[in-house]
Design a protein around this motif. Structure first.
Motif, PDB file in Angstrom:
ATOM      1  N   THR A  11       0.827  -1.211   0.000  1.00 57.34           N
ATOM      2  CA  THR A  11       0.000   0.000   0.000  1.00 57.34           C
ATOM      3  C   THR A  11       0.858   1.258   0.000  1.00 57.34           C
ATOM      4  OG1 THR A  11      -1.705  -1.184   1.224  1.00 57.34           O
ATOM      5  CG2 THR A  11      -1.850   1.221   1.219  1.00 57.34           C
ATOM      6  N   ASP A  65      -1.881  -3.489   3.785  1.00 59.99           N
ATOM      7  CA  ASP A  65      -3.214  -2.891   3.741  1.00 59.99           C
ATOM      8  C   ASP A  65      -3.797  -2.713   5.145  1.00 59.99           C
ATOM      9  OD1 ASP A  65      -5.730  -2.121   2.262  1.00 59.99           O
ATOM     10  OD2 ASP A  65      -6.466  -3.893   3.323  1.00 59.99           O
ATOM     11  N   LYS A  66      -3.612  -3.711   6.008  1.00 58.04           N
ATOM     12  CA  LYS A  66      -4.178  -3.665   7.353  1.00 58.04           C
ATOM     13  C   LYS A  66      -3.584  -2.525   8.177  1.00 58.04           C
ATOM     14  CE  LYS A  66      -4.933  -6.562  11.451  1.00 58.04           C
ATOM     15  NZ  LYS A  66      -4.716  -7.918  12.048  1.00 58.04           N
ATOM     16  N   ASN A 109      -4.553   1.073   6.938  1.00 62.04           N
ATOM     17  CA  ASN A 109      -5.920   1.505   7.232  1.00 62.04           C
ATOM     18  C   ASN A 109      -6.099   2.033   8.651  1.00 62.04           C
ATOM     19  OD1 ASN A 109      -7.151   1.098   4.731  1.00 62.04           O
ATOM     20  ND2 ASN A 109      -7.395  -1.099   5.112  1.00 62.04           N
ATOM     21  N   ARG A 133      -5.399   5.755   0.384  1.00 58.23           N
ATOM     22  CA  ARG A 133      -4.501   4.606   0.484  1.00 58.23           C
ATOM     23  C   ARG A 133      -4.675   3.781  -0.781  1.00 58.23           C
ATOM     24  NH1 ARG A 133      -6.965   6.093   4.846  1.00 58.23           N
ATOM     25  NH2 ARG A 133      -5.876   6.334   6.837  1.00 58.23           N
TER      26      ARG A 133
END
Length: 520
Positions: A471, A483-484, A487, A502
């Motif tokens: 990301t 990604d986790k 976020n 993002r």
């Protein structure tokens, strides 16, 4: 064999005079005693070859148990600036001393606030002492020691425009590095530097330009500044050094995958340094098993280093003080203590101690089973040892070296012209026969090594180190996050910019390709 006094016992001699802070006269006598003991230890540091410390060293430890601040202050006063092994003496003593109490740390900070010290030697030694305590007391105690007074003292000495002695700059920088080993301190230091300087005027950026200078002290400052910018105090608009260095014509370097954990290697793989209170070792990328070979080492410092040859069978233990030359599979030259090391035993050599800018020549004639060292072109007695019979059965030789605290040197495997080229025999050099693959040619920062090795993920997230970094943050454009983790971020952890979007790396690549097609 490194001078590691930490293996000694701590029996307290009964005859030692106890410091008495309530009695000014007695306190003054104790300070004079400590300074005398410090000077005695300084006078023998270049001759210590085993792990049994002299009696006056143990006296210092005993006094420190009763009055830690007195010993620190005496160290700062007694060791002159021109004594370049002085920082090693300070580290040896303070690492062996009992842990300082909270009251001791308060007294330590008071030394920084004392207006009477204007002496460069005192300031250098005080920075060394801060580095030792911060390294040894990593955690809450290191946090309590990094007060506003401490931080101002150290950062102010990084400003090269203020004309501090170069040694003061060097050890102020090392002290900040040691404090930053504690994560809370690292955040505090980064916030302080970001508040005082913008990215372009960051003091470490100016100091890292010294890395290629010929002056040995300035070169050390540049090396250390470059290393901390790559490994600790990361700047969002600065590329890592390994991406900027050119390795054209360099075919053999120090092996970034074959060294002890506290060894530091330059981005081009030809310069090494140790700042830990241990005996750090490294081997080269190229191995030889027959023929005659030669390489040179230019000394940046003049302290305890064991430089020579080792096989892959050679074992070293940095925290126990065992390095190159301390087993039957390696042999090393130690110009500080004027010894050659093999199989854990030392052979005296007749010359003056080496000094910065000296050139050590290392020649290994495997076919004739001969090892020859030279210092500034002057040969030392040749050696024939069972190292040849023990070592080459299963493995050949690597160039190798071990470093005590605050030592540094440059290796020349043939990518540059040799200064003292051997003339009595034909030889080959590593650079004309070696080769580097993409992995061995890159000396990457430690935090990147950890990410790459985590669960087999080659492009790991810089936060969780578990998932792939897929990301990119917008609008700043920084990446390196899964990604986790991306976020849950509100601001970019690298530049603190607010995050508006993002995007996955795939989305970014697709959009860039579309833009390129439209432009075409």
């Amino acid at each position: 064999m490194g001078t590691n006094c930490c293996k000694s016992s701590k029996e307290n001699p009964d005859e030692i005079c106890e410091p008495d802070s309530a009695n000014p006269q007695h306190s003054g006598e104790s300070a004079a005693l400590v300074e005398r003991l410090v000077r005695e230890f300084l006078s023998v540091i270049r001759t210590l070859v085993d792990h049994d410390p002299p009696i006056f060293f143990m006296e210092l430890i005993h006094i420190a148990d009763k009055n830690y601040v007195l010993v620190v202050q005496s160290l700062c006063r007694a060791i002159p600036l021109e004594e370049l092994v002085g920082p090693l003496v300070i580290s040896q003593i303070l690492y062996e001393c009992p842990s300082p109490s909270k009251e001791d740390l308060i007294g330590f900070i008071n030394l920084l606030e004392t207006p009477s010290f204007k002496d460069d030697a005192y300031e250098r030694n005080l920075c060394v002492a801060l580095a030792c305590v911060a390294d040894r007391m990593a955690g809450p105690y290191a946090v309590s020691l990094l007060t506003e007074t401490t931080l101002n003292f150290l950062v102010e000495r990084l400003d090269h425009r203020k004309k501090h002695d170069t040694q003061v700059v060097l050890f102020a920088l090392i002290a900040l590095e040691k404090f930053a080993q504690t994560s809370e301190n690292r955040v505090t230091i980064e916030k302080f530097l970001n508040a005082e300087y913008d990215s372009n005027n960051h003091p470490l950026r100016a100091l890292e330009t010294w890395a290629d200078e010929e002056d040995p002290i300035r070169r050390q400052v540049g090396f250390c500044a470059q290393w901390v910018l790559d490994n600790i105090f990361l700047l969002p608009d600065r590329d890592y050094s390994y991406t900027r260095v050119t390795l054209k014509g360099i075919n053999a370097i120090l092996n970034g995958q074959d060294m002890t954990e506290c060894m530091k290697v330059s981005p081009n793989g030809l310069e090494a340094r140790a700042d830990a209170c241990s005996f750090e070792s490294v081997r080269s990328t190229f191995e030889v098993s027959e023929g005659c070979w030669y390489y040179e080492v230019e000394l940046v410092t003049d302290g305890i280093m064991q430089i020579g040859w080792a096989t892959r069978n050679s074992k070293y233990s940095n925290h126990d003080g065992y390095g190159i030359g301390d087993d039957q599979y390696s042999i090393a030259y130690d110009g500080c203590r004027q010894l050659i090391w093999y199989c854990g035993h030392s052979i005296p050599i007749n010359h003056k101690p080496w000094k910065p800018n000296d050139i050590l020549g290392c020649l290994l004639d495997i076919d004739n089973k001969e090892c020859l060292f030279s210092l500034n072109g002057v040969p030392q007695p040749s050696l024939v040892g069972s190292v040849f019979f023990d070592s080459t059965k299963n493995a050949g030789f690597f160039a190798a070296a071990s470093f005590m605290t605050y030592q540094q040197c440059r290796f020349n495997f043939g990518s540059r012209e040799f200064v003292y080229r051997p003339t009595d025999r034909k030889f080959k050099c590593f650079n004309e026969c070696g080769s580097l693959n993409e992995e061995s040619a890159r000396i990457i920062p430690n935090h990147m090594k950890l990410r790459r090795g985590s669960l087999g993920v080659t492009n790991a997230c810089s936060i969780c180190v578990d998932s792939e970094a897929s990301t990119r943050l917008e609008p700043c454009g920084h990446s390196g996050f899964c990604d986790k983790c991306a976020n849950v971020l509100e601001n970019c952890p690298l530049c603190r910019a607010e995050i508006s979007q993002r995007k996955t790396t795939k989305e970014v690549q697709t959009r860039e390709a579309e833009t390129s097609d439209e432009t075409a």
